[in-house]
Design a protein around this motif. Structure first.
Motif, PDB file in Angstrom:
ATOM      1  N   ILE A   1      38.792  39.315  -2.779  1.00 40.72           N
ATOM      2  CA  ILE A   1      37.657  39.204  -1.876  1.00 40.72           C
ATOM      3  C   ILE A   1      38.103  38.772  -0.493  1.00 40.72           C
ATOM      4  N   ASP A   2      37.483  39.342   0.524  1.00 43.33           N
ATOM      5  CA  ASP A   2      37.684  38.952   1.918  1.00 43.33           C
ATOM      6  C   ASP A   2      36.474  38.095   2.315  1.00 43.33           C
ATOM      7  N   PRO A   3      36.666  36.797   2.614  1.00 49.70           N
ATOM      8  CA  PRO A   3      35.511  35.923   2.865  1.00 49.70           C
ATOM      9  C   PRO A   3      34.811  36.159   4.198  1.00 49.70           C
ATOM     10  N   HIS A   4      35.346  37.023   5.050  1.00 54.57           N
ATOM     11  CA  HIS A   4      34.664  37.307   6.302  1.00 54.57           C
ATOM     12  C   HIS A   4      33.338  38.012   6.018  1.00 54.57           C
ATOM     13  N   ILE A   5      32.339  37.668   6.815  1.00 53.49           N
ATOM     14  CA  ILE A   5      30.978  38.147   6.569  1.00 53.49           C
ATOM     15  C   ILE A   5      30.598  39.174   7.631  1.00 53.49           C
ATOM     16  N   ASP A   6      30.040  40.291   7.189  1.00 57.23           N
ATOM     17  CA  ASP A   6      29.534  41.334   8.076  1.00 57.23           C
ATOM     18  C   ASP A   6      28.022  41.442   7.929  1.00 57.23           C
ATOM     19  N   LYS A   7      27.405  42.050   8.933  1.00 51.61           N
ATOM     20  CA  LYS A   7      25.958  42.220   8.945  1.00 51.61           C
ATOM     21  C   LYS A   7      25.620  43.623   9.394  1.00 51.61           C
ATOM     22  N   ASP A   8      24.755  44.290   8.637  1.00 57.50           N
ATOM     23  CA  ASP A   8      24.367  45.672   8.936  1.00 57.50           C
ATOM     24  C   ASP A   8      22.848  45.741   8.955  1.00 57.50           C
ATOM     25  N   CYS A   9      22.280  46.267  10.044  1.00 57.89           N
ATOM     26  CA  CYS A   9      20.828  46.280  10.217  1.00 57.89           C
ATOM     27  C   CYS A   9      20.331  47.703  10.493  1.00 57.89           C
ATOM     28  N   ILE A  10      19.116  47.963  10.059  1.00 54.17           N
ATOM     29  CA  ILE A  10      18.405  49.193  10.399  1.00 54.17           C
ATOM     30  C   ILE A  10      17.030  48.806  10.925  1.00 54.17           C
ATOM     31  N   SER A  11      16.437  49.667  11.725  1.00 53.37           N
ATOM     32  CA  SER A  11      15.139  49.393  12.332  1.00 53.37           C
ATOM     33  C   SER A  11      14.118  50.418  11.878  1.00 53.37           C
ATOM     34  N   ILE A  12      12.890  49.966  11.652  1.00 55.81           N
ATOM     35  CA  ILE A  12      11.799  50.830  11.211  1.00 55.81           C
ATOM     36  C   ILE A  12      10.597  50.538  12.101  1.00 55.81           C
ATOM     37  N   HIS A  13      10.106  51.546  12.780  1.00 54.08           N
ATOM     38  CA  HIS A  13       8.989  51.372  13.692  1.00 54.08           C
ATOM     39  C   HIS A  13       7.668  51.431  12.929  1.00 54.08           C
TER      40      HIS A  13
ATOM     41  N   CYS B   1      18.185  43.732   7.506  1.00 49.36           N
ATOM     42  CA  CYS B   1      19.606  43.398   7.683  1.00 49.36           C
ATOM     43  C   CYS B   1      20.178  42.902   6.364  1.00 49.36           C
ATOM     44  N   GLN B   2      21.314  43.463   5.992  1.00 53.65           N
ATOM     45  CA  GLN B   2      22.027  42.969   4.817  1.00 53.65           C
ATOM     46  C   GLN B   2      23.290  42.240   5.259  1.00 53.65           C
ATOM     47  N   VAL B   3      23.525  41.089   4.670  1.00 52.81           N
ATOM     48  CA  VAL B   3      24.680  40.254   4.964  1.00 52.81           C
ATOM     49  C   VAL B   3      25.592  40.293   3.741  1.00 52.81           C
ATOM     50  N   PHE B   4      26.873  40.612   3.937  1.00 53.51           N
ATOM     51  CA  PHE B   4      27.758  40.833   2.789  1.00 53.51           C
ATOM     52  C   PHE B   4      29.191  40.483   3.154  1.00 53.51           C
ATOM     53  N   TYR B   5      30.014  40.243   2.110  1.00 52.06           N
ATOM     54  CA  TYR B   5      31.449  40.057   2.323  1.00 52.06           C
ATOM     55  C   TYR B   5      32.066  41.366   2.790  1.00 52.06           C
ATOM     56  N   ARG B   6      33.069  41.238   3.658  1.00 50.77           N
ATOM     57  CA  ARG B   6      33.641  42.434   4.267  1.00 50.77           C
ATOM     58  C   ARG B   6      34.238  43.365   3.222  1.00 50.77           C
ATOM     59  N   ASN B   7      35.078  42.861   2.365  1.00 55.40           N
ATOM     60  CA  ASN B   7      35.677  43.667   1.301  1.00 55.40           C
ATOM     61  C   ASN B   7      35.761  42.825   0.035  1.00 55.40           C
ATOM     62  N   SER B   8      35.566  43.450  -1.086  1.00 49.58           N
ATOM     63  CA  SER B   8      35.696  42.708  -2.343  1.00 49.58           C
ATOM     64  C   SER B   8      35.929  43.691  -3.477  1.00 49.58           C
ATOM     65  N   SER B   9      36.673  43.223  -4.434  1.00 50.21           N
ATOM     66  CA  SER B   9      36.896  43.961  -5.670  1.00 50.21           C
ATOM     67  C   SER B   9      36.776  42.964  -6.808  1.00 50.21           C
ATOM     68  N   ILE B  10      35.674  43.046  -7.545  1.00 48.51           N
ATOM     69  CA  ILE B  10      35.361  42.054  -8.565  1.00 48.51           C
ATOM     70  C   ILE B  10      35.264  42.749  -9.914  1.00 48.51           C
ATOM     71  N   ASP B  11      35.996  42.223 -10.884  1.00 52.41           N
ATOM     72  CA  ASP B  11      35.978  42.767 -12.243  1.00 52.41           C
ATOM     73  C   ASP B  11      35.873  41.604 -13.224  1.00 52.41           C
ATOM     74  N   PRO B  12      34.639  41.173 -13.543  1.00 58.05           N
ATOM     75  CA  PRO B  12      34.488  40.037 -14.460  1.00 58.05           C
ATOM     76  C   PRO B  12      35.062  40.307 -15.845  1.00 58.05           C
ATOM     77  N   GLY B  13      35.078  41.569 -16.264  1.00 56.27           N
ATOM     78  CA  GLY B  13      35.591  41.873 -17.594  1.00 56.27           C
ATOM     79  C   GLY B  13      37.059  41.548 -17.743  1.00 56.27           C
ATOM     80  N   ASN B  14      37.828  41.761 -16.686  1.00 51.78           N
ATOM     81  CA  ASN B  14      39.257  41.468 -16.719  1.00 51.78           C
ATOM     82  C   ASN B  14      39.600  40.147 -16.035  1.00 51.78           C
ATOM     83  N   ASP B  15      38.583  39.409 -15.649  1.00 50.72           N
ATOM     84  CA  ASP B  15      38.778  38.110 -14.997  1.00 50.72           C
ATOM     85  C   ASP B  15      39.591  38.233 -13.718  1.00 50.72           C
ATOM     86  N   THR B  16      39.325  39.279 -12.934  1.00 48.17           N
ATOM     87  CA  THR B  16      40.066  39.489 -11.695  1.00 48.17           C
ATOM     88  C   THR B  16      39.085  39.696 -10.539  1.00 48.17           C
ATOM     89  N   PHE B  17      39.525  39.306  -9.360  1.00 52.56           N
ATOM     90  CA  PHE B  17      38.743  39.572  -8.155  1.00 52.56           C
ATOM     91  C   PHE B  17      39.675  39.540  -6.958  1.00 52.56           C
TER      92      PHE B  17
END
Length: 508
Positions: A131-143, A113-129
């Motif tokens: 971000i949507d602070p809502h958190i989503d979770k996406d999982c896959i299963s492996i038998h 399972c990966q836990v991540f921000y819902r949407n984000s656009s981060i550009d450290p070079g231009n000092d801009t970002f």
């Protein structure tokens, strides 16, 4: 009156004393047996946790927990693939009795399972970002039987990570095993479910992803077992011992509650008598003489013992697995039981000096500690804010309190000074002033005054014992009108026609 004095006066047999001695013996035996079982469980759990770290963390070399970290995207993908590959080939790798969990005849899968921000656009070079602070979770299963023969994650599953908004990757898996070492102690082995979580922590987004393994266990009775010999008989003996402990503690609680109630009734009678004949109000300290604090201590310890014993029975019958709560209850109860032994030593004047000193010094010690705590907290907050960015021992507030308490006791002083040697001059100078002033104030002044408060109380108690001076109004009243305990004679109800308070055995 001591149990011996009660027996000489009215031939009252010391049933409570006998019960307390018996209770101390069986509670200690119970605690030792539980401690040995708990030790085996904890050792088995810790060793399996170390096994999981070596099995699933690539390149793990007995690092300290929390210090295993990754710094590149390739390493993250490689380690996730490595974990999946090791899990699917576990039977051919491990030397332990580990097996996959089955539910309804099917193996439970490994979940990534990966836990991540819902949407984000981060550009450290231009000092801009953006971000949507809502958190989503996406999982896959492996038998477990799913093929994953090489170290490439792409051959196993379709899985990709967006590291710019990634918070963590959590891998969940469940393994089963049996703790066979209990057979040597003639106990039935327990079955274990290990719920393992491997976490890749990227919440700081500092370029360092910390990797750690957490392990939660469920202990239960194995469904089908056969053990040759006498294994398993100890379980019935331990259950019988726990039942006897519960019965003894329950009886002790009833007797102590009865004594407390009688003390409260006598307190009420004494207050009425003192007000009627002397026109005085009994002070609070004299009133508390009728409420035996030892009985309160015994009631508390018995209550904890009963709760811990019931929980221990649940653990032995595999209905419960909360060893930590059971350990706290039984450990605290046993400590209080052994502390209660001092009550019987207190009947001898040469042995009760500790109790008298602690009881007399407690109010002054509490007031002194409240004043010292204000200074201590001031140093804690100051050290946390100023030295926290430069010293690991001051990084968090709880670490600051532990560090300063260690300094008061003279522990690890040089290491604390040494860590600040290579910092900037202003920080280095402040750290020296801070540490020198704290050590000088608390070791040479506060600690010395603390000892002086207790020593002064001890000298006062010792002086009263030597001069046989009553220390309270109640004791002075009793000393004037009752026979000495060494005479072995106390007034009976028939002889009390001229007594002020027959239950005290005091004549007016």
């Amino acid at each position: 009156m001591s149990p011996c004095e009660k027996y000489r006066a009215r031939e009252r047999k010391p049933w409570k004393l006998t019960l307390q001695i018996f209770k101390i013996a069986i509670i200690t035996v119970q605690l030792v047996s539980f401690g040995l079982s708990n030790e085996m469980m904890v050792t088995f759990k810790d060793e399996n946790l170390m096994t999981f770290r070596h099995l699933f963390l690539k390149g793990y070399k007995d690092h300290q927990p929390g210090s295993f970290s990754l710094y590149t995207k390739a390493d993250v993908y490689d380690h996730i693939s490595y974990i999946i590959s090791r899990y699917t080939n576990l039977r051919n790798l491990t030397v332990g009795n580990l097996a996959y969990e089955r539910v309804d005849g099917e193996y439970t899968p490994l979940s990534v399972c990966q836990v991540f921000y819902r949407n984000s656009s981060i550009d450290p070079g231009n000092d801009t970002f953006d971000i949507d602070p809502h958190i989503d979770k996406d999982c896959i299963s492996i038998h477990p039987m799913q093929p994953c023969k090489d170290s490439s994650l792409a051959t196993c599953v379709d899985f990709s990570l967006d590291f710019k908004r990634l918070l963590s990757v959590n891998i969940y898996l469940t393994l089963k095993t049996i703790n066979l070492q209990t057979v040597r102690h003639h106990e039935l082995p327990d079955c274990y479910d290990f719920h393992i979580m491997i976490m890749f922590d990227n919440r700081a987004h500092s370029g360092k992803i910390k990797v750690d393994v957490e392990n939660d266990i469920r202990i239960y009775e194995c469904s089908d077992w056969t053990v040759e010999g006498t294994s398993g008989k100890n379980d019935y003996l331990l259950l019988s011992l726990d039942s006897v402990v519960v019965l003894a503690c329950f009886t002790s609680v009833i007797l102590c509650i009865r004594s407390v109630i009688n003390g409260v009734k006598l307190q009420s009678e004494f207050k009425v008598f003192f007000h009627a004949y002397y026109n005085k109000i009994v002070s609070w300290s004299d009133s508390m003489e009728f409420v035996n604090g030892w009985y309160i201590l015994i009631i508390l310890s018995d209550t904890l013992t009963i709760a811990g014993s019931v929980l221990k029975i649940g653990i032995q019958t595999k209905f419960l697995t909360n060893y930590d709560v059971c350990s706290i209850l039984l450990g605290t109860a046993t400590m209080l039981v052994w502390v209660g032994v001092i009550r019987y030593l207190g009947f001898f004047k040469k042995y009760n000096i500790l109790i008298l000193t602690l009881r007399a010094a407690l109010p002054n010690v509490v007031r002194f500690c409240c004043c010292a705590a204000m200074i201590y907290l001031g140093y804690c907050f100051c050290g946390w804010i100023v030295l926290g960015p430069y010293h690991d021992k001051f990084r968090t507030l709880d670490k600051v309190t532990e560090c300063l308490f260690s300094l008061i006791n003279g522990d690890d002083m040089y290491a604390t000074f040494l860590k600040m040697r290579d910092k900037t001059y202003v920080v280095w100078l402040f750290s020296r002033l801070y540490l020198y002033s704290f050590i000088s104030l608390f070791i040479y002044m506060v600690l010395s005054l603390f000892i002086a408060v207790i020593t002064d109380t001890y000298e006062t108690i010792k002086h009263h014992q030597q001069d046989k001076e009553p220390v309270s109004q109640l004791q002075a009243f009793i000393a004037e009108c009752r026979d000495q305990p060494k005479s072995g004679r106390y007034q009976t109800d028939e002889e009390a026609s001229t007594c002020c308070v027959s239950s005290c055995g005091c004549c007016g």
